[in-house]
Design a protein around this motif. Structure first.
Motif, PDB file in Angstrom:
ATOM      1  N   UNK A 197       3.708   6.054  -5.421  1.00 44.14           N
ATOM      2  CA  UNK A 197       3.686   6.127  -6.887  1.00 44.14           C
ATOM      3  C   UNK A 197       2.506   7.114  -7.327  1.00 44.14           C
ATOM      4  N   UNK A 198       1.374   7.164  -6.756  1.00 43.95           N
ATOM      5  CA  UNK A 198       0.099   7.728  -7.292  1.00 43.95           C
ATOM      6  C   UNK A 198       0.442   9.427  -6.858  1.00 43.95           C
ATOM      7  N   UNK A 199       1.317   9.550  -5.889  1.00 43.11           N
ATOM      8  CA  UNK A 199       1.633  10.836  -5.464  1.00 43.11           C
ATOM      9  C   UNK A 199       2.312  11.669  -6.393  1.00 43.11           C
ATOM     10  N   UNK A 229       0.828  -1.316   0.083  1.00 41.85           N
ATOM     11  CA  UNK A 229       0.044   0.275  -0.181  1.00 41.85           C
ATOM     12  C   UNK A 229       0.725   1.417  -0.066  1.00 41.85           C
ATOM     13  N   UNK A 230       1.742   1.349   0.785  1.00 37.54           N
ATOM     14  CA  UNK A 230       2.806   2.526   0.919  1.00 37.54           C
ATOM     15  C   UNK A 230       3.235   2.623  -0.623  1.00 37.54           C
ATOM     16  N   UNK A 231       4.054   1.777  -1.375  1.00 33.58           N
ATOM     17  CA  UNK A 231       4.581   2.025  -2.651  1.00 33.58           C
ATOM     18  C   UNK A 231       3.467   2.483  -3.494  1.00 33.58           C
ATOM     19  N   UNK A 232       2.324   1.875  -3.655  1.00 30.79           N
ATOM     20  CA  UNK A 232       1.256   2.054  -4.495  1.00 30.79           C
ATOM     21  C   UNK A 232       0.766   3.675  -4.149  1.00 30.79           C
ATOM     22  N   UNK A 289      -4.685  13.512  -0.842  1.00 27.88           N
ATOM     23  CA  UNK A 289      -5.959  13.028  -0.954  1.00 27.88           C
ATOM     24  C   UNK A 289      -6.402  12.249  -2.155  1.00 27.88           C
ATOM     25  N   UNK A 290      -6.214  12.968  -3.249  1.00 29.52           N
ATOM     26  CA  UNK A 290      -6.572  12.201  -4.597  1.00 29.52           C
ATOM     27  C   UNK A 290      -5.909  10.970  -4.751  1.00 29.52           C
ATOM     28  N   UNK A 291      -4.557  10.830  -4.463  1.00 30.24           N
ATOM     29  CA  UNK A 291      -3.840   9.631  -4.542  1.00 30.24           C
ATOM     30  C   UNK A 291      -4.548   8.502  -3.447  1.00 30.24           C
ATOM     31  N   UNK A 298      -7.565   7.196  -5.397  1.00 28.36           N
ATOM     32  CA  UNK A 298      -6.977   6.326  -6.500  1.00 28.36           C
ATOM     33  C   UNK A 298      -6.614   4.948  -5.999  1.00 28.36           C
ATOM     34  N   UNK A 299      -6.014   4.867  -4.941  1.00 26.56           N
ATOM     35  CA  UNK A 299      -5.575   3.528  -4.092  1.00 26.56           C
ATOM     36  C   UNK A 299      -6.842   3.005  -3.236  1.00 26.56           C
ATOM     37  N   UNK A 300      -7.938   3.537  -3.188  1.00 29.95           N
ATOM     38  CA  UNK A 300      -8.942   2.979  -2.655  1.00 29.95           C
ATOM     39  C   UNK A 300      -8.686   2.789  -0.937  1.00 29.95           C
ATOM     40  N   UNK A 301      -7.852   3.652  -0.428  1.00 26.46           N
ATOM     41  CA  UNK A 301      -7.452   3.783   1.023  1.00 26.46           C
ATOM     42  C   UNK A 301      -8.213   4.728   2.014  1.00 26.46           C
ATOM     43  N   UNK A 302      -8.985   4.040   2.698  1.00 24.58           N
ATOM     44  CA  UNK A 302      -9.972   4.743   3.569  1.00 24.58           C
ATOM     45  C   UNK A 302      -9.445   4.895   5.234  1.00 24.58           C
ATOM     46  N   UNK A 303      -9.785   6.003   5.815  1.00 28.36           N
ATOM     47  CA  UNK A 303      -9.286   6.510   7.016  1.00 28.36           C
ATOM     48  C   UNK A 303      -7.719   6.602   7.201  1.00 28.36           C
TER      49      UNK A 303
END
Length: 377
Positions: A180-182, A174-177, A287-289, A292-297
């Protein structure tokens, strides 16, 4: 005619009133009463308080809570602007409405307990209420040290129990994903997620704070927001400087960031050489990243929890984790992350068993106990 003896020294008639005088450390305090008995009683009370070490100078104890809290806050030079904002919020929201007009000496343990009970009944947030009580305890403690109170009335007040907030931590995947999205801030996110640096510490990093040779970062400053929204450069949250290592995998990216920059330049900057700004970064990138990664909370501070979680999963000693995170003590680290070590209990017990009982082969291990001992077990 023999001279009349004053059988009550310090008590005298002043017109139609009786004046009582008491002496403490060379200073005199006095008060007038309608009757002699009242004057005698007051004088004896003052003397008994002096003997017990409980006497308070009336000129110091007559101050109100609102007046003293202002003096207390003015003397707090060891806190960050964000901490000061929090204190002011707690005072304005909870403490001043409840105790502002009260004299310091009139605030009792029971009164504080009733205030907490009423606040809970009114549905006030338990976390904010506990924080307000913590500020109240600090203010009254300072009054004790200043000779304005004998004891701290906020000590020993029962507080409502709150469920510990679950700390959100990311996995390595999750951290790598997320990083990357940032996009252009991929290195910032990876650095935050593997070093546990706070946002203000990252924002204050300068190129000269990075040692490419030693693969370390010097953390001695932090940027926070002042009372008027201004950016303020100060010390770290715990006022402790530290040097922390970073992963060798980040070396190429950090080298590129530093390349052709002045040593005094900030390591991370917004596009167009703008100063790194929290709200701008969170809105445009973080927040947009997350979406896109579907990370909540997940918040930026979750990256700090991620560091702790990943380090602990690697078997890192609590002392090392505490040093990297910049906690004031290992106890603080244990209070927040101690539960992550509990899952490793069986692993360490198995290692202990291997060291104590293993003698070479599996057969030798199973036969290490005498037959009689096995039967008794």
């Amino acid at each position: 005619m023999p001279k009349k003896v004053n059988r009550n020294p310090g008590i005298g008639k002043r017109g139609d009133k009786w004046q009582a005088r008491a002496f403490f450390d060379g200073s005199e305090i006095s008060k007038t009463f309608a009757t002699q008995d009242e004057a005698i009683r007051w004088k004896r009370e003052q003397e008994r308080a002096m003997e017990r070490g409980e006497w308070i100078d009336p000129s110091l104890s007559s101050i109100t809570f609102a007046e003293w809290s202002t003096k207390w806050l003015e003397a707090k030079t060891d806190i960050t602007p964000s901490t000061r904002r929090g204190y002011i919020a707690r005072l304005n929201t909870h403490l001043l409405p409840a105790f502002g007009d009260s004299k310091l000496t009139s605030i009792t343990n029971n009164e504080i307990g009733q205030w907490i009970a009423k606040s809970v009944e009114n549905g006030d947030g338990l976390t904010a209420l506990k924080q307000s009580h913590g500020v109240l305890r600090q203010i009254l403690k300072a009054a004790v040290l200043d000779g304005r109170l004998i004891r701290n009335a906020a000590e020993g007040v029962p507080l409502p129990r709150t469920k510990p907030k679950e700390q959100t931590a990311l996995t390595l995947v999750q951290l790598r994903a997320l990083a990357k999205e940032c996009g252009e801030f991929q290195t910032l996110v990876l650095l935050a997620g593997t070093t546990g640096m706070r946002w203000g510490e990252i924002a204050a990093l300068q190129c000269k704070d990075v040692s490419l040779l030693n693969k370390t970062l010097y953390v001695g400053k932090a940027i926070s927001t002042g009372l008027k929204g201004e950016r303020v450069l100060g010390g770290t949250k715990t006022h402790q400087n530290r040097t922390i290592p970073f992963s060798k995998e980040l070396l190429p990216a950090l080298t590129l960031l530093i390349e052709n920059k002045n040593p005094e330049s900030h390591l991370f900057q917004m596009p167009g050489y703008g100063t790194l700004e929290y709200n701008n970064f969170m809105t445009r990138y973080f927040r947009p990243a997350l979406e896109r990664c579907n990370l909540k909370g997940v918040g930026f501070h979750s990256l700090r929890h991620t560091t702790a979680s990943l380090l602990i999963s690697q078997g890192t000693p609590i002392t090392t984790v505490s040093k990297i995170l910049g906690h004031a003590s290992t106890q603080m680290t244990l209070d927040v992350y101690g539960h992550l070590y509990e899952d490793d209990a069986m692993t360490y017990m198995d290692r202990l068993g291997d060291s104590l009982f293993y003698t070479g082969t599996d057969k030798e291990r199973t036969n290490i106990f005498p037959a009689t001992l096995k039967e008794s077990v």
